[in-house]
Scaffold this motif. Structure first.
Motif, mmCIF file in Angstrom:
data_model
loop_
_atom_site.group_PDB
_atom_site.id
_atom_site.type_symbol
_atom_site.label_atom_id
_atom_site.label_comp_id
_atom_site.label_asym_id
_atom_site.label_seq_id
_atom_site.Cartn_x
_atom_site.Cartn_y
_atom_site.Cartn_z
ATOM 1 N N SER A 1 0.846 -1.194 0.000
ATOM 2 C CA SER A 1 0.000 0.000 0.000
ATOM 3 C C SER A 1 0.884 1.246 0.000
ATOM 4 N N SER A 2 0.316 2.345 -0.488
ATOM 5 C CA SER A 2 1.028 3.618 -0.438
ATOM 6 C C SER A 2 0.034 4.767 -0.445
ATOM 7 N N LEU A 3 0.411 5.838 0.245
ATOM 8 C CA LEU A 3 -0.321 7.101 0.245
ATOM 9 C C LEU A 3 0.633 8.183 -0.222
ATOM 10 N N GLN A 4 0.142 9.050 -1.107
ATOM 11 C CA GLN A 4 1.021 10.055 -1.684
ATOM 12 C C GLN A 4 0.280 11.379 -1.837
ATOM 13 N N TYR A 5 0.997 12.458 -1.539
ATOM 14 C CA TYR A 5 0.426 13.794 -1.721
ATOM 15 C C TYR A 5 1.474 14.673 -2.374
ATOM 16 N N ALA A 6 1.045 15.443 -3.377
ATOM 17 C CA ALA A 6 1.946 16.347 -4.087
ATOM 18 C C ALA A 6 1.251 17.686 -4.282
ATOM 19 N N GLU A 7 1.991 18.758 -4.084
ATOM 20 C CA GLU A 7 1.397 20.093 -4.220
ATOM 21 C C GLU A 7 2.487 21.091 -4.600
ATOM 22 N N LYS A 8 2.087 22.104 -5.346
ATOM 23 C CA LYS A 8 2.979 23.183 -5.728
ATOM 24 C C LYS A 8 2.350 24.503 -5.336
ATOM 25 N N ARG A 9 3.091 25.281 -4.554
ATOM 26 C CA ARG A 9 2.616 26.597 -4.116
ATOM 27 C C ARG A 9 3.687 27.636 -4.402
ATOM 28 N N GLY A 10 3.425 28.429 -5.421
ATOM 29 C CA GLY A 10 4.390 29.455 -5.789
ATOM 30 C C GLY A 10 5.729 28.848 -6.140
ATOM 31 N N ARG A 11 6.761 29.249 -5.429
ATOM 32 C CA ARG A 11 8.106 28.750 -5.707
ATOM 33 C C ARG A 11 8.367 27.378 -5.099
ATOM 34 N N TYR A 12 7.436 26.896 -4.285
ATOM 35 C CA TYR A 12 7.661 25.658 -3.550
ATOM 36 C C TYR A 12 6.794 24.528 -4.111
ATOM 37 N N GLY A 13 7.380 23.359 -4.183
ATOM 38 C CA GLY A 13 6.644 22.166 -4.566
ATOM 39 C C GLY A 13 7.165 20.977 -3.784
ATOM 40 N N PHE A 14 6.262 20.120 -3.339
ATOM 41 C CA PHE A 14 6.735 18.971 -2.570
ATOM 42 C C PHE A 14 5.924 17.728 -2.913
ATOM 43 N N VAL A 15 6.580 16.587 -2.701
ATOM 44 C CA VAL A 15 5.969 15.273 -2.864
ATOM 45 C C VAL A 15 6.287 14.470 -1.613
ATOM 46 N N ALA A 16 5.274 13.869 -1.020
ATOM 47 C CA ALA A 16 5.454 13.013 0.152
ATOM 48 C C ALA A 16 4.804 11.671 -0.130
ATOM 49 N N ASP A 17 5.546 10.602 0.041
ATOM 50 C CA ASP A 17 5.067 9.255 -0.288
ATOM 51 C C ASP A 17 5.387 8.309 0.859
ATOM 52 N N LEU A 18 4.374 7.632 1.365
ATOM 53 C CA LEU A 18 4.531 6.661 2.448
ATOM 54 C C LEU A 18 3.984 5.325 1.978
ATOM 55 N N SER A 19 4.818 4.292 2.036
ATOM 56 C CA SER A 19 4.396 2.980 1.555
ATOM 57 C C SER A 19 4.693 1.913 2.604
ATOM 58 N N ALA A 20 3.977 0.796 2.468
ATOM 59 C CA ALA A 20 4.133 -0.321 3.401
ATOM 60 C C ALA A 20 4.063 -1.627 2.632
ATOM 61 N N LEU A 21 4.758 -2.620 3.141
ATOM 62 C CA LEU A 21 4.782 -3.947 2.524
ATOM 63 C C LEU A 21 4.731 -5.013 3.599
ATOM 64 N N GLU A 22 3.894 -6.016 3.364
ATOM 65 C CA GLU A 22 3.871 -7.221 4.191
ATOM 66 C C GLU A 22 3.869 -8.420 3.248
ATOM 67 N N SER A 23 4.664 -9.441 3.571
ATOM 68 C CA SER A 23 4.705 -10.631 2.736
ATOM 69 C C SER A 23 5.056 -11.847 3.584
ATOM 70 N N GLU A 24 4.351 -12.949 3.342
ATOM 71 C CA GLU A 24 4.684 -14.207 4.004
ATOM 72 C C GLU A 24 5.787 -14.938 3.249
ATOM 73 N N GLY A 25 5.955 -14.590 1.956
ATOM 74 C CA GLY A 25 6.975 -15.229 1.136
ATOM 75 C C GLY A 25 6.542 -16.586 0.640
ATOM 76 N N PHE A 26 7.045 -16.982 -0.541
ATOM 77 C CA PHE A 26 6.664 -18.291 -1.086
ATOM 78 C C PHE A 26 7.553 -19.403 -0.545
ATOM 79 N N ARG A 27 8.662 -19.056 0.131
ATOM 80 C CA ARG A 27 9.510 -20.059 0.759
ATOM 81 C C ARG A 27 9.212 -20.126 2.246
ATOM 82 N N SER A 28 9.588 -21.224 2.851
ATOM 83 C CA SER A 28 9.507 -21.311 4.302
ATOM 84 C C SER A 28 10.432 -20.270 4.918
ATOM 85 N N TYR A 29 10.025 -19.733 6.037
ATOM 86 C CA TYR A 29 10.846 -18.796 6.792
ATOM 87 C C TYR A 29 11.327 -17.642 5.905
#
Length: 698
Positions: free
Chosen positions: A179-207
């Motif tokens: 999953s990920s949440l992202q926000y991007a905005e530009k205000r005058g001379r300033y612009g920013f991007v913030a991205d937060l992501s997460a991962l969970e996996s059991e994996g196809f191999r043992s352990y």
């Protein structure tokens, strides 16, 4: 500031990889690594890229192996093991790495992710907010310094004119949740991007369970004649280590974990992050100034050996930092326009490495290791691009490097393992690009490379056929490579593109394995040769069909006879001159037939659907330098489908993929020359993936 020749040449994106929802499919895309812009068709050398749509369509945006399959010359073995990261090699350089990335330079928005000793981790790439990924191969990459094979750089997206919020989620086989949440905005001379992501996996191999949290952010500040970017990247990872397998274990059950790994709770827990600042300003019509500064850290807990070892639980507290300065000067030489970039860089890393006993995944007992591992470099470079006439451009460059490696042993109960060595090298590069016609370019390049061993490769000294001793070794020399490349770029019409190149690299004192194990490894020098060819093509058929193809062929061999150690028999194993280097597939091919309902020659303006069938074929690979074991080649078929719905400022995208459609059993990666014959790591079986993305422009 973005170092290397791309400051002059402006890394071109090969059209085969730039079909994008946001740009016309076969537009000659203009890209920039330093504000010196240039058409991809005109860019010298083998410089290729994939755009945002390719990154999204290839999977859950976890690893760059998903997105870069269609670029020839680069081989990324997805170990499906979050404890060990990807194995990345370019034209055979970097294939020696049992973990992490070596011999290939990694950057995010111009900020180095490779340490001064040449070691890096690709896990720091945040693909959910990546706008494009560029790959530079061949002699031009030598101007990046301690990176003989090539350069991989990820660029974070910039905000648009309207604020945008997006949310993305994926579910897949083996408990995958992304999953990920992202926000991007530009205000005058300033612009920013913030991205937060997460991962969970059991994996196809043992352990093989894994959990990750990743933040990537960028703040742009535009001035009248300048631009400043501040980037930050933080990754937290916790993962189990199933281990590599012997041939018999792989054949009986490729999805098992090594029993000792489960018993002793092998794995990795780490947090790593970086903060970078880059500034570019136009001083006048003839000059531009670039500056960069960065700082980062990595804290690692790594249970990797049984409880009877006093150093079974390894811990590293790392800090790294660097500064860079560049000046771009436009001038003339004998009446010919010329752009020259002068650069200075200094970088450093400080690892505090300690170890205790590993009691079922917990550090216990007294210290069994305590040392400081230090690396630093000081580089100066000059690169020029000279427009000799309307058809011919010359590229010249020179980089002088000094790299120091040092170990300060603070645990003297087992002797003093301290040591220090400095390496110096000069990397000259020369190239010529010729426009034979408006539709055909040819180029030739030559260069001399310089690559030092990493800190991990000088920590242990060879000890005959026995386990290496924990003493700094100064016996390993820096590798020196002579590289040559010739190529062409052909654009016969607006719907067809083709790129091809031939290359050769002769390396003196290449860094190759001597003894490799989980807890201690030793290395040596040997002369090697790499010869190969690359081809990539794209054609549009009936407006809505796109056929892409890529082919890599390489012959990587030893040029002298050496020995390696087989710990199972405590004997030296001869490696004959002419043997194939392990971990380098002789051939790799990618084909895709893609469809888009709105057509590829215009920007999609409303709802549309797209899909594709992908075929990836990888040839045989030797598992060890003695060439007594190998992994057979394989072919993988993938299928994908996506639908995009747009209404006013909202977009909803639905994704579906099936990877390894035919459920092929294969070796996904190799731990080449592993002393206990545990060479093999299995590739993923047939798997499914479903995704959804919602975005709102406010």
């Amino acid at each position: 500031m973005r170092s290397g020749l791309l400051q002059i040449a402006a890394a071109g994106m090969l059209a085969f990889g730039v079909i994008s929802v946001n740009a016309q499919a076969l537009e000659d895309v203009v890209v920039s690594a330093s504000r010196s812009e240039q058409r991809s068709f005109d860019a010298p050398g083998s410089i290729q890229a994939v755009g945002r749509d390719v990154i999204e369509s290839r999977g859950a945006q976890i690893n760059i192996s998903e997105a870069l399959a269609e670029i020839p010359g680069i081989y990324i073995a997805n170990r499906n093991n979050f404890s060990q990261d990807l194995q990345i090699s370019i034209r055979g350089f970097g294939s020696r790495a049992p973990f992490g990335v070596r011999g290939v330079r990694l950057l995010i928005d111009g900020i180095p992710q490779t340490l001064p000793d040449g070691q890096g981790q690709s896990s720091q790439f945040a693909l959910t907010s990546a706008e494009r990924i560029e790959v530079l191969k061949g002699p031009l990459s030598l101007l990046y310094g301690n990176a003989a094979g090539g350069v991989v750089q990820v660029f974070t997206r910039s905000p648009g004119e309207r604020p945008e919020f997006s949310a993305t989620g994926y579910l897949g086989s083996d408990g995958l949740a992304r999953s990920s949440l992202q926000y991007a905005e530009k205000r005058g001379r300033y612009g920013f991007v913030a991205d937060l992501s997460a991962l969970e996996s059991e994996g196809f191999r043992s352990y093989s369970e894994a959990s990750r949290r990743h933040f990537n952010g960028k703040l742009d500040i535009a001035g009248d004649q300048s631009k400043t970017s501040i980037t930050t990247n933080i990754l937290r990872n916790q993962s189990q280590e199933p281990g590599s397998l012997t041939r018999s274990e792989f054949q009986s059950n490729p999805f098992q974990a090594v029993a000792a790994n489960i018993t002793n709770r092998y794995g990795k827990t780490f947090e790593q992050g970086s903060l970078g600042l880059s500034h570019e300003s136009t001083l006048n019509t003839e000059q531009k100034l670039g500056m960069r500064a960065y700082w980062g850290y990595r804290n690692l807990d790594n249970p990797l050996a049984a409880a009877n070892s006093a150093t079974g639980f390894s811990m590293i507290d790392r800090t790294f930092f660097g500064l860079g300065l560049s000046l771009q000067q436009r001038s003339t030489l004998a009446g010919m326009p010329m752009v020259t970039v002068f650069g200075l860089e200094t970088d450093a890393v400080n690892d505090h490495r300690t170890a205790r006993q590993n009691q079922a995944g917990v550090a216990a007992g007294a210290l069994g290791r305590d040392e400081k591992n230090l690396a630093r470099n000081n580089d100066a470079s000059v690169q020029s691009q000279i427009l000799m006439n309307d058809q011919t451009t010359a590229t010249l460059g020179l980089r002088a490097s000094r790299v120091e490696l040092e170990v300060r042993d603070q645990f003297l109960a087992d002797g003093n393992g301290s040591g220090r060595r400095a390496y110096t090298g000069v990397s000259p590069v020369a190239g010529l690009t010729r426009h034979l016609s408006p539709a055909l370019n040819v180029f030739v390049q030559m260069g001399r490379g310089f690559e030092t061993p990493t800190l991990n490769e000088v920590l242990y000294s060879p000890n005959g056929a026995a386990t290496p001793t924990n003493n700094f070794t100064s016996a390993i020399s820096a590798a020196r490579s002579q590289q040559t490349e010739i190529g062409l770029k052909w654009r016969p019409d607006p719907t067809t593109r083709l790129d091809a190149s031939l290359f050769q690299a002769n390396t003196r004192d290449d860094i190759v394995p001597y003894y490799l194990s989980t807890s201690s490894s030793a290395w040596q020098n040997a002369d090697t040769r790499r010869v190969g060819a690359e081809l990539s093509a794209l054609t549009i058929m009936e407006q809505v069909w796109a056929l892409r193809a890529a082919l890599s062929v390489i012959d990587a061999t030893y040029r002298e006879t050496i020995n390696t150690v087989r710990a199972t028999t405590t004997t030296l194993v001869p490696v004959s001159a002419g043997n194939t280097m392990p971990g380098v597939p002789k051939t790799r091919a990618f084909f895709e037939l893609a469809w888009r309902s709105s057509g590829w020659m215009q920007r999609p303006s409303g709802n549309f659907s797209e899909g594709g069938i992908e075929l990836m074929a990888v040839g045989d690979m030797q598992a060890n330098s003695a060439n007594t074991e190998r992994a057979s080649g394989y072919e993988i078929v993938n299928a994908r489908l996506a639908t995009h719905f747009r209404k006013d400022a909202q977009t909803l995208s639905l994704y579906a993929r099936i990877d390894n459609l035919l459920d092929r059993r294969y070796v996904g990666s190799l731990v080449a020359d592993q002393a206990f014959l545990r060479f093999y790591e299995p590739g993923a079986p047939r798997s499914w993936l479903l995704g959804i993305r919602y975005s709102l422009q406010m």
